[in-house]
Enzyme design. Structure first.
Site, short mmCIF file in Angstrom:
data_model
loop_
_atom_site.label_atom_id
_atom_site.label_comp_id
_atom_site.label_asym_id
_atom_site.label_seq_id
_atom_site.Cartn_x
_atom_site.Cartn_y
_atom_site.Cartn_z
N GLU A 67 0.82 -1.22 0.00
CA GLU A 67 0.00 0.00 0.00
C GLU A 67 0.85 1.27 0.00
O GLU A 67 0.44 2.30 -0.55
CB GLU A 67 -0.95 0.00 1.21
CG GLU A 67 -2.08 -1.00 1.13
CD GLU A 67 -1.72 -2.38 1.67
OE1 GLU A 67 -2.60 -3.25 1.70
OE2 GLU A 67 -0.54 -2.56 2.07
N PHE A 108 -12.10 -7.47 13.55
CA PHE A 108 -10.97 -7.94 12.77
C PHE A 108 -10.61 -6.91 11.70
O PHE A 108 -11.45 -6.46 10.94
CB PHE A 108 -11.32 -9.28 12.11
CG PHE A 108 -10.23 -9.80 11.21
CD1 PHE A 108 -9.00 -10.20 11.73
CD2 PHE A 108 -10.42 -9.89 9.84
CE1 PHE A 108 -8.00 -10.67 10.91
CE2 PHE A 108 -9.42 -10.37 9.00
CZ PHE A 108 -8.21 -10.77 9.54
N GLN A 109 -9.34 -6.54 11.65
CA GLN A 109 -8.78 -5.56 10.72
C GLN A 109 -9.47 -4.20 10.82
O GLN A 109 -9.62 -3.50 9.83
CB GLN A 109 -8.82 -6.09 9.27
CG GLN A 109 -7.84 -7.23 9.05
CD GLN A 109 -7.60 -7.54 7.59
OE1 GLN A 109 -8.44 -7.27 6.73
NE2 GLN A 109 -6.45 -8.13 7.29
N LYS A 125 -17.79 -1.41 4.92
CA LYS A 125 -18.13 -2.46 3.94
C LYS A 125 -19.63 -2.53 3.69
O LYS A 125 -20.06 -2.70 2.55
CB LYS A 125 -17.61 -3.80 4.44
CG LYS A 125 -17.79 -4.94 3.44
CD LYS A 125 -17.10 -6.22 3.91
CE LYS A 125 -17.19 -7.32 2.85
NZ LYS A 125 -16.48 -8.55 3.28
N MET A 137 23.75 9.58 3.86
CA MET A 137 23.64 10.84 4.58
C MET A 137 23.85 10.64 6.08
O MET A 137 24.46 11.48 6.75
CB MET A 137 22.29 11.49 4.32
CG MET A 137 22.18 12.90 4.88
SD MET A 137 23.35 14.07 4.14
CE MET A 137 22.45 14.57 2.67
#
Length: 626
Positions: free
Chosen positions: A95, A157-158, A207, A523
């Site tokens: 993602e 969940f999630q 959803k 760096m």
């Protein structure tokens, strides 16, 4: 887009090696063609549709041509109507890649970039690119699935409160409550993201809302009370700024990324040439004013040119256009430009006076501000009010001549990273888009490539996100398929998001990646050299000593062409070989010396007066001249 076969990729790799080494022979391969897209059939506006269908129809109505994302349970209902849509979906491998790709697309095209993720970890993986877009004012809409409404707040969940998580790093965000809201919310999200000061907007959709029946109609009525960005500046402030510009003896135009966001580069050049005032362009504004222009002093800040840093520091008038006086430009704030009167023009009133006291605040879009400044300055000039900048330019030209950008060749005979990047810019030319990761290679790319045109330099400026370059280059190439896109990345940054090269290979996105491989987190190592007594704690990556990973083999495993260059004699022909390949992504492993440093440098927390031209070399500047 063309999708290469394994056989074609294998042949392309052979052809690249043959181009890099004339002693090799190679067979010829047939050309490939892309499968044309099939237009989808649309239901009538009054036809019942699901919330997911309404989402996809809204994206089509908003003329979105591509989205970057990964499906998952909560967002899955949206993927069914997307299957039949004209909106192209690019399946990324992480993602974070979707978010940075949307950013690169937006920066290259000026359109809104769109990314999609599912709930929980899918959404939280977007946090970094959302924060990155927020810091750099990039128009992006992130669409996330959420657990069903009854589960919200139950630690389902999630589940993750992505709206709450991203509240500080979005311009605005939405949690959609019902399916009927979807067209309006999407339209508002795109309007917010792209108008005023651009920025990321999050749309979180449960959803059950995606699954709910609804109807679709367009266009919706926007409901954004209080959101009215000021585009046109106040005339009195413009006139006062023009008066100061006509009277100043040491003025500087301090140009930030807001000039690019506003499409104001033509006006900027007219204003600069009309007034003769020196111009500095920040890291986010490179290309807004041609690097080769005689009035351009270069980039200011921590690794800016001596002339640009001192120009701002000793100015008696700073005209800041779409810039925000960030710490990397000002150095120690209370010592920055102590004698300067400040005109600050920005579309975001919150930026004006945030870091530096402002004498003439101007709220407005940079294009309108610059156009009206041109008119006001013209009036001043017609009245005989013209600044005499001869002495100022004498001083600045002397600094440019004494302290030009340059570098020392490595004493151990290794390949110079600055030489690689300089030759890359010279060979590829000013029409290409260059995308940089974060670190030494980013600074060298800003210093040693000449940016003559706007929107040809993309980087993560405000957040400094390692891993930005590869997916952002992918997004830029999708948005500008006929433009050559090079990512200049470090061996550390490259290992964070290089999996998106698999996406590029399968989707037919032929980006080119120059990995500046110094075997270290460069760096960080430079700071350890300068400030930590050369105690190199956890900065060696093993890409030199152990060749882990082998970037050529890794590139080939990801469906790309892999090349390697380890000597100055081979730089030109290796770049040329990569330029000949237009049907597959290319990765060049430039194995460079580990001890090169970025100069000039203003150490963090110190005054710009303490700029170092090189290690142990402080510029000599005659205060009496000022």
């Amino acid at each position: 887009m063309t999708r290469p076969t394994p056989e074609t990729l294998a042949h392309t790799a052979r052809r690249a090696r043959a181009a890099a080494d004339p002693t090799l022979d190679v067979d010829q391969a047939a050309t490939r063609t892309a499968t044309p897209a099939v237009p989808a059939v649309r239901p009538a506006a009054a036809t019942p549709i699901s919330g997911a269908g309404s989402l996809v129809r809204s994206l089509e109505a908003l003329e979105v041509d591509v989205v970057f994302g990964i499906p998952g349970g909560a967002i899955l209902p949206a993927y069914d109507p997307l299957y039949d849509s004209t909106v192209r979906h690019i399946l990324v491998r992480h993602e974070q890649g979707a978010g940075h790709a949307a950013t690169g697309y937006a920066q290259a095209t000026g359109k809104v970039g769109v990314c999609i993720a599912t709930s929980g970890p899918g959404a939280t993986n977007l946090v970094t690119p959302i924060a990155d877009a927020y810091m750099d004012s990039v128009a992006m809409v992130a669409i996330t699935g959420q657990v069903a409404s009854p589960l919200i707040g139950t630690d389902g969940f999630q589940e993750a409160d992505i709206q709450g998580i991203t509240l500080p790093i979005t311009k605005h965000n939405f949690l959609v409550q019902n399916a009927e809201e979807i067209p309006r919310v999407l339209a508002e999200a795109f309007h917010l993201a792209s108008s005023g000061r651009p920025g990321p907007v999050l749309v979180d959709i449960p959803k059950d809302v995606l699954q709910a029946p609804t109807t679709f109609s367009w266009p919706p009525t926007l409901d954004l009370p209080g959101y009215r960005p000021t585009l046109h500046p106040h005339g009195k402030q413009i006139r006062e700024a023009a008066r100061l510009m006509a009277a100043a003896r040491r003025p500087v135009l301090y140009v930030g990324g807001g000039v690019l966001k506003a499409g104001a580069t033509d006006g900027l050049r007219r204003l600069a040439e009309l007034t003769g005032i020196p111009v500095v362009t920040t890291l986010m504004a490179l290309g807004a004013f041609p690097d080769s222009h005689q009035q351009h002093l270069g980039m200011p800040g921590m690794h800016g040119t001596v002339a640009a840093v001192y120009g701002l520091q000793k100015a008696d008038l700073i005209i800041a256009l779409g810039a925000r006086f960030d710490d990397r430009v000002t150095g120690k704030l209370d010592s920055f430009a102590p004698d300067a009167t400040v005109v600050h023009a920005d579309i975001d009133p919150a930026e004006i006076g945030k870091n530096r006291h402002v004498d003439v605040p101007i709220v407005g879009d940079a294009k309108h501000v610059i156009d009206e400044l041109i008119a006001a300055v013209t009036v001043e000039r017609s009245a005989g009010h013209t600044a005499d900048l001869g002495d100022w330019w004498t001083q600045l030209d002397d600094l440019r001549n004494r302290y030009p950008l340059g570098y020392d060749e490595p004493v151990d005979g290794t390949l110079s990273p600055q030489y690689v990047i300089k030759r890359l810019g010279e060979i590829v030319g000013p029409d290409a888009i260059f995308v940089a990761g974060v670190g030494q290679h980013q600074m060298w790319a800003s210093q040693f490539i000449s940016y003559e045109k706007p929107y040809t330099w993309l980087n993560s400026g405000g957040l400094g996100t390692m891993g930005y370059a590869v997916p952002a280059a992918m997004g830029a190439k999708v948005g500008k398929p006929d433009t050559v896109v090079w990512a200049v990345d470090g061996d550390g940054c490259f290992q964070m998001t290089n999996q998106e090269l698999a996406t590029c290979a399968l989707e037919g996105i032929p980006v080119k990646i120059a990995v500046i491989n110094n075997g270290n987190l460069g760096m960080v190592r430079q700071w350890q050299t300068l400030f930590y007594n050369e105690r190199y704690s956890n900065t060696e990556l093993g890409t030199h000593k152990h060749r882990i990973p082998d970037f050529v083999k890794l590139a080939e495993a990801l469906g790309c062409v892999g090349l390697r260059c380890e000597s100055a004699d081979d730089v030109d022909k290796t770049i040329a070989a990569a330029m000949e390949i237009n049907d597959a992504p290319v990765v060049i492993d430039f194995v460079v010396g580990k001890d090169a440093m970025v100069w000039p440098m203003v150490a963090a927390g110190t005054s710009n007066d303490e700029i170092m031209f090189a290690r142990g070399v402080r510029p000599a500047f005659d205060e009496d001249d000022i």
